[in-house]
Design a protein around this motif. Structure first.
Motif, PDB file in Angstrom:
ATOM      1  N   VAL A  58      -5.960  11.791 -10.841  1.00 39.42           N
ATOM      2  CA  VAL A  58      -7.310  11.396 -10.131  1.00 39.42           C
ATOM      3  C   VAL A  58      -7.343   9.992  -9.354  1.00 39.42           C
ATOM      4  N   GLU A  59      -7.935   9.705  -8.298  1.00 35.88           N
ATOM      5  CA  GLU A  59      -7.836   8.425  -7.809  1.00 35.88           C
ATOM      6  C   GLU A  59      -9.429   7.854  -8.256  1.00 35.88           C
ATOM      7  N   ALA A  60      -9.292   6.551  -8.544  1.00 33.33           N
ATOM      8  CA  ALA A  60     -10.423   5.902  -9.049  1.00 33.33           C
ATOM      9  C   ALA A  60     -11.149   5.416  -7.819  1.00 33.33           C
ATOM     10  N   ILE A 118      -5.332   3.649  -9.184  1.00 34.28           N
ATOM     11  CA  ILE A 118      -6.400   2.476  -9.290  1.00 34.28           C
ATOM     12  C   ILE A 118      -5.850   1.706  -7.588  1.00 34.28           C
ATOM     13  N   ASN A 119      -6.889   1.580  -6.891  1.00 33.14           N
ATOM     14  CA  ASN A 119      -6.815   0.607  -5.779  1.00 33.14           C
ATOM     15  C   ASN A 119      -6.658  -0.671  -6.011  1.00 33.14           C
ATOM     16  N   LEU A 120      -5.658  -1.346  -5.270  1.00 35.66           N
ATOM     17  CA  LEU A 120      -5.845  -2.880  -5.577  1.00 35.66           C
ATOM     18  C   LEU A 120      -5.938  -3.504  -4.099  1.00 35.66           C
ATOM     19  N   PHE A 150      -0.766   2.249  -9.179  1.00 35.67           N
ATOM     20  CA  PHE A 150      -1.479   1.199  -8.376  1.00 35.67           C
ATOM     21  C   PHE A 150      -1.282   1.676  -6.650  1.00 35.67           C
ATOM     22  N   GLU A 151      -2.403   1.687  -6.124  1.00 31.65           N
ATOM     23  CA  GLU A 151      -2.397   2.071  -4.631  1.00 31.65           C
ATOM     24  C   GLU A 151      -2.628   0.775  -3.903  1.00 31.65           C
ATOM     25  N   VAL A 152      -1.789   0.452  -2.879  1.00 32.39           N
ATOM     26  CA  VAL A 152      -1.833  -0.824  -2.153  1.00 32.39           C
ATOM     27  C   VAL A 152      -1.828  -0.531  -0.553  1.00 32.39           C
ATOM     28  N   ILE A 180       1.691   3.551  -1.464  1.00 31.19           N
ATOM     29  CA  ILE A 180       1.116   2.928  -0.261  1.00 31.19           C
ATOM     30  C   ILE A 180       0.198   4.005   0.334  1.00 31.19           C
ATOM     31  N   ASP A 181      -1.071   3.165   0.562  1.00 28.42           N
ATOM     32  CA  ASP A 181      -2.149   3.936   0.659  1.00 28.42           C
ATOM     33  C   ASP A 181      -2.274   3.768   2.487  1.00 28.42           C
ATOM     34  N   ASP A 182      -3.082   4.596   2.939  1.00 28.27           N
ATOM     35  CA  ASP A 182      -3.558   4.737   4.186  1.00 28.27           C
ATOM     36  C   ASP A 182      -2.257   4.738   5.111  1.00 28.27           C
ATOM     37  N   LEU A 202       3.815   8.070  -0.959  1.00 25.54           N
ATOM     38  CA  LEU A 202       3.200   7.533   0.216  1.00 25.54           C
ATOM     39  C   LEU A 202       1.713   8.253   0.216  1.00 25.54           C
ATOM     40  N   LYS A 203       0.902   7.702   0.815  1.00 22.14           N
ATOM     41  CA  LYS A 203      -0.239   8.680   1.089  1.00 22.14           C
ATOM     42  C   LYS A 203      -0.746   8.460   2.730  1.00 22.14           C
ATOM     43  N   ILE A 204      -0.389   9.809   3.239  1.00 25.67           N
ATOM     44  CA  ILE A 204      -0.661   9.865   4.550  1.00 25.67           C
ATOM     45  C   ILE A 204      -2.176   9.754   4.877  1.00 25.67           C
ATOM     46  N   ALA A 239      -1.046  13.963   0.895  1.00 27.66           N
ATOM     47  CA  ALA A 239      -1.882  13.977   1.977  1.00 27.66           C
ATOM     48  C   ALA A 239      -3.437  13.823   1.864  1.00 27.66           C
ATOM     49  N   GLU A 240      -3.921  12.777   2.245  1.00 32.00           N
ATOM     50  CA  GLU A 240      -5.257  12.298   2.110  1.00 32.00           C
ATOM     51  C   GLU A 240      -6.487  13.103   2.967  1.00 32.00           C
ATOM     52  N   GLY A 241      -7.598  13.269   2.579  1.00 36.73           N
ATOM     53  CA  GLY A 241      -8.707  13.764   3.357  1.00 36.73           C
ATOM     54  C   GLY A 241      -8.495  15.155   3.775  1.00 36.73           C
TER      55      GLY A 241
HETATM   56 MG    MG Z   1      -6.659   4.882  -2.259  1.00 33.84          MG
END
Ligand code: MG
Ligand code: C2E
Ligand code: MG
Ligand code: MG
Length: 280
Positions: A58-60, A118-120, A150-152, A180-182, A202-204, A239-241
């Motif tokens: 899960v992503e918080a 967790i997003n930082l 940890f997502e940055v 690696i976010d976004d 890596l999050k696209i 893959a996001e979204g």
């Molecule tokens: Mg994120």
């Protein structure tokens, strides 16, 4: 341009500027101590492994239940929290809460327990005390470090890049995962990947995923190339979204490992133990 002389010689700003200024101050004041007043909550969005369509994490995602104003999304307060420094106490609360949840969900997944991302933000990453805090939480909660990610974003490196990279490497050394976010939305992406060599994932960014609805198109080439690049570096891809079946098919075809999106599950207040599988 924004100024105008009022009747009494008072400088009036254009209303939009004025409202924006007011709301910044207003947000900062009401956000102060919000976590202590029980106004901050975390919602959790499922992360699905595409190979078997199982939920593996899960992503918080933080939300602010602002009295009288309802649920406020991070786009409307994280930047203010960042600039004012409020992100430090708020981020500490988020860490505590996310670890509490991680400890409460030893979800019996095949091949491991659910991972909590967790997003930082930039400021959290360069503030002293993050490592001690994480170390303390690992000890206190008994959550295995690899159950935390940890997502940055690239912007987290801006300012004090060396310190940010060092902190990420230390978090990684504690056993946590780094994402690696976004990905794809920042500048100097290749250089960035090299500096983020400790990353597991890596999050696209969803802006690329949105373009995958059409069968031809630049997004396919970009996502496909990103997956190849990540995999050649030993990095997994989320893959996001994902909002449509066509996007889901496309990210499977393009070799993404995991996916998130409204189609697979929106962020929700509670995660039910039974939702560990999303077989369809
Ligand atoms: Mg994120
Ligand atoms: P992010 O980390 O990239 O999170 C993904 C965002 O996309 C979330 O927005 C999520 O609700 C949204 N999303 C997920 N699936 C879909 C979809 O299918 N379609 C669309 N249109 N959107 C989708 P959210 O929760 O509003 O968060 C926005 C950003 O705020 C996050 O982007 C992250 O950068 C930041 N953020 C959220 N929670 C935290 C936190 O606890 N700490 C910090 N420092 N930043 C946070
Ligand atoms: Mg993202
Ligand atoms: Mg984002």
């Amino acid at each position: 341009r924004a100024k105008e002389r009022g009747r009494d010689g008072i400088v009036l700003y254009e209303e939009a500027d004025h409202r924006r200024a007011l709301s910044r101050v207003d947000i900062e004041q009401s956000l102060h101590g919000a976590h202590e007043r029980g106004e901050i909550v975390l919602h959790y969005q499922p992360v699905i492994r595409l190979a078997d369509r199982r939920q593996v994490g899960v992503e918080a995602l933080v939300r602010w239940e602002r009295p009288g104003l309802g649920l406020v999304h991070p786009a409307d307060f994280i930047a203010v929290a960042e600039e004012s420094g409020l992100i430090i106490p708020l981020g500490a609360w988020i860490l505590e809460e996310a670890f509490r949840s991680a400890a409460a969900w030893p979800l019996p997944l095949r091949g491991g327990r659910i991972q909590v991302a967790i997003n930082l933000s930039a400021r959290q990453l360069s503030a002293p005390g993050l490592l001690d805090r994480v170390h303390g939480l690992l000890e206190r909660t008994g959550v295995p470090p690899d159950a935390i990610c940890f997502e940055v974003t690239e912007s987290a490196l801006v300012g004090n890049e060396e310190l940010a990279v060092e902190t990420l490497e230390r978090l990684k050394a504690l056993g946590a995962h780094i994402a690696i976010d976004d990905f794809g939305t920042g500048h100097a992406t290749l250089d960035y990947l090299r500096r983020f060599s400790m990353a597991d994932t890596l999050k696209i960014d969803r802006s690329f995923v949105q373009g995958l609805d059409s069968p031809s198109g630049q997004e396919r080439a970009i996502v496909g190339a990103s997956v190849a690049l990540a995999h050649s570096l030993g990095i997994g891809v989320v893959a996001e979204g994902i909002e449509t079946e066509a996007q889901l098919r496309a990210v499977v075809e393009l070799g993404c490992d995991h996916a998130q999106g409204y189609l697979l599950g929106p962020p929700e207040r509670f995660v039910q133990a039974a939702s560990s599988s999303t077989e369809r």
